[in-house]
Scaffold this active site. Structure first.
Site, PDB file in Angstrom:
ATOM      1  N   ASP A  67      -3.798  11.365 -11.342  1.00  0.00           N
ATOM      2  CA  ASP A  67      -4.493  11.941 -10.159  1.00  0.00           C
ATOM      3  C   ASP A  67      -4.210  13.228  -9.685  1.00  0.00           C
ATOM      4  O   ASP A  67      -2.918  13.758  -9.976  1.00  0.00           O
ATOM      5  CB  ASP A  67      -4.434  10.959  -9.097  1.00  0.00           C
ATOM      6  CG  ASP A  67      -3.084  10.329  -8.588  1.00  0.00           C
ATOM      7  OD1 ASP A  67      -2.297  10.888  -9.096  1.00  0.00           O
ATOM      8  OD2 ASP A  67      -3.387   9.276  -8.140  1.00  0.00           O
ATOM      9  N   ASN A 136      -1.470   0.216   0.413  1.00  0.00           N
ATOM     10  CA  ASN A 136      -2.643  -0.523   0.624  1.00  0.00           C
ATOM     11  C   ASN A 136      -3.261  -1.084  -0.642  1.00  0.00           C
ATOM     12  O   ASN A 136      -4.245  -1.645  -0.882  1.00  0.00           O
ATOM     13  CB  ASN A 136      -3.707   0.313   1.208  1.00  0.00           C
ATOM     14  CG  ASN A 136      -4.192   1.493   0.389  1.00  0.00           C
ATOM     15  OD1 ASN A 136      -3.616   1.914  -0.768  1.00  0.00           O
ATOM     16  ND2 ASN A 136      -4.792   2.407   0.980  1.00  0.00           N
ATOM     17  N   HIS A 138      -3.632   0.454  -3.623  1.00  0.00           N
ATOM     18  CA  HIS A 138      -4.152   1.634  -4.526  1.00  0.00           C
ATOM     19  C   HIS A 138      -3.343   1.736  -5.848  1.00  0.00           C
ATOM     20  O   HIS A 138      -2.023   1.441  -5.709  1.00  0.00           O
ATOM     21  CB  HIS A 138      -4.563   2.880  -3.935  1.00  0.00           C
ATOM     22  CG  HIS A 138      -3.441   3.652  -3.550  1.00  0.00           C
ATOM     23  ND1 HIS A 138      -3.560   4.390  -2.504  1.00  0.00           N
ATOM     24  CD2 HIS A 138      -2.366   4.237  -4.309  1.00  0.00           C
ATOM     25  CE1 HIS A 138      -2.403   5.253  -2.136  1.00  0.00           C
ATOM     26  NE2 HIS A 138      -1.749   5.128  -3.392  1.00  0.00           N
ATOM     27  N   GLU A 143      -8.509   3.702  -4.095  1.00  0.00           N
ATOM     28  CA  GLU A 143      -8.447   2.841  -2.998  1.00  0.00           C
ATOM     29  C   GLU A 143      -9.165   1.671  -2.679  1.00  0.00           C
ATOM     30  O   GLU A 143     -10.115   1.458  -3.794  1.00  0.00           O
ATOM     31  CB  GLU A 143      -8.963   3.905  -1.686  1.00  0.00           C
ATOM     32  CG  GLU A 143      -8.325   5.167  -1.670  1.00  0.00           C
ATOM     33  CD  GLU A 143      -6.872   5.320  -0.941  1.00  0.00           C
ATOM     34  OE1 GLU A 143      -6.149   4.163  -1.106  1.00  0.00           O
ATOM     35  OE2 GLU A 143      -6.638   6.305   0.007  1.00  0.00           O
TER      36      GLU A 143
END
Ligand code: GLP
Length: 258
Positions: A67, A136, A138, A143
């Site tokens: 990413d 979280n 990811h 996400e």
């Protein structure tokens, strides 16, 4: 999922690097998927050491990063691209043009994402991808809510992710709001996956990941659908899981080193 637990983040990082090195020694032209983030610093540190001291070569390898932030790219000091150059790609003998990362500076993000998917396919797909885990859940920047069939695309970063990553921005005034990330489907096409998770901050989410059925609200849980995933963790990251399994325990095979 295979699980390997190490005493600390450095031990886990070295173990992940050794797995990647083994892949490169067995198949020098391997296609590697790579992550950024603090967890990867010891991994890349060890890969650079193996290159400098033990002759590990990246000459024939090809790499694809997971990413990049939209609006950042090569030459921008806070970009993932520069992180990779500093920590790994410029420190080893990777051939020019063999390091790939989404270009967050390309205004035509749709074309950028499509071209990135095609490049991975044209390279023959990834032999091994190394992933970190977001707090979280990811993976890459997929996400919560990311579907199983997602591909490389632009995603809006959640506030919690932006705040967690705030410290990484020394030159950019505001943490970017969007990123380009490989999708879940892109990641799961890699032939082997290493998930590296270290530190107490990840203990809760790692426990949920290990005990959850695959579902989009916890993107890392989709890793259960892949047949060759190895979790490389340290003791701190494993703590909440070990508490959660309680009496049922887990079994380790411990013996003197080979
Ligand atoms: C980042 C990256 C992920 C990384 C994760 C954890 O922002 N997009 O690829 O694995 O979040 O980062 P860290 O290792 O710093 O905890």
């Amino acid at each position: 999922m295979k699980v390997k637990v190490f005493a600390d983040a450095h031990g886990a990082g070295r173990a992940a690097a050794r797995e990647a090195a083994r892949q490169l020694r067995e198949r020098p032209g391997s296609v590697l998927g790579l992550a950024t983030g603090h967890t990867m610093i010891p991994v890349y540190g060890e890969l650079v050491r193996l290159h400098e001291e033990e002759g590990l070569s990246f000459k024939q390898a090809v790499t694809f990063n997971l990413d990049e932030y939209v609006g950042l790219g090569e030459g921008e000091q806070d970009s993932f691209c520069e992180f990779m150059k500093l920590r790994l790609t410029k420190q080893v003998d990777l051939a020019p043009g063999s390091f790939h990362i989404p270009n967050g500076l390309n205004m035509d993000t749709t074309a950028e994402c499509r071209a990135y998917e095609k490049m991975i396919r044209d390279a023959g797909g990834m032999d091994l991808i190394i992933l970190g885990l977001g707090r979280n859940g990811h993976i890459g920047f997929n996400e919560p809510g990311s579907p199983l069939n997602s591909r490389t695309r632009v995603v809006a970063l959640l506030e919690v992710t932006r705040r967690t990553n705030d410290d990484d921005f020394r030159f950019v005034k505001e943490t970017p709001r969007e990123a380009i990330t490989m999708g879940i489907a892109t990641i799961l096409e890699a032939r082997r996956i290493l998930l590296v998770v270290t530190g107490w901050e990840k203990a809760e989410i790692l426990s949920r990941t290990l005990t959850s059925a695959p579902f989009p609200e916890l993107p890392a849980s989709f890793l259960h659908t892949h047949s060759d995933v190895t979790l490389i963790a340290d003791g701190e990251a494993m703590e909440a899981y070990l508490e959660a399994v309680g009496d049922s325990g887990i079994t380790f095979n411990v013996g003197p080193p080979a």
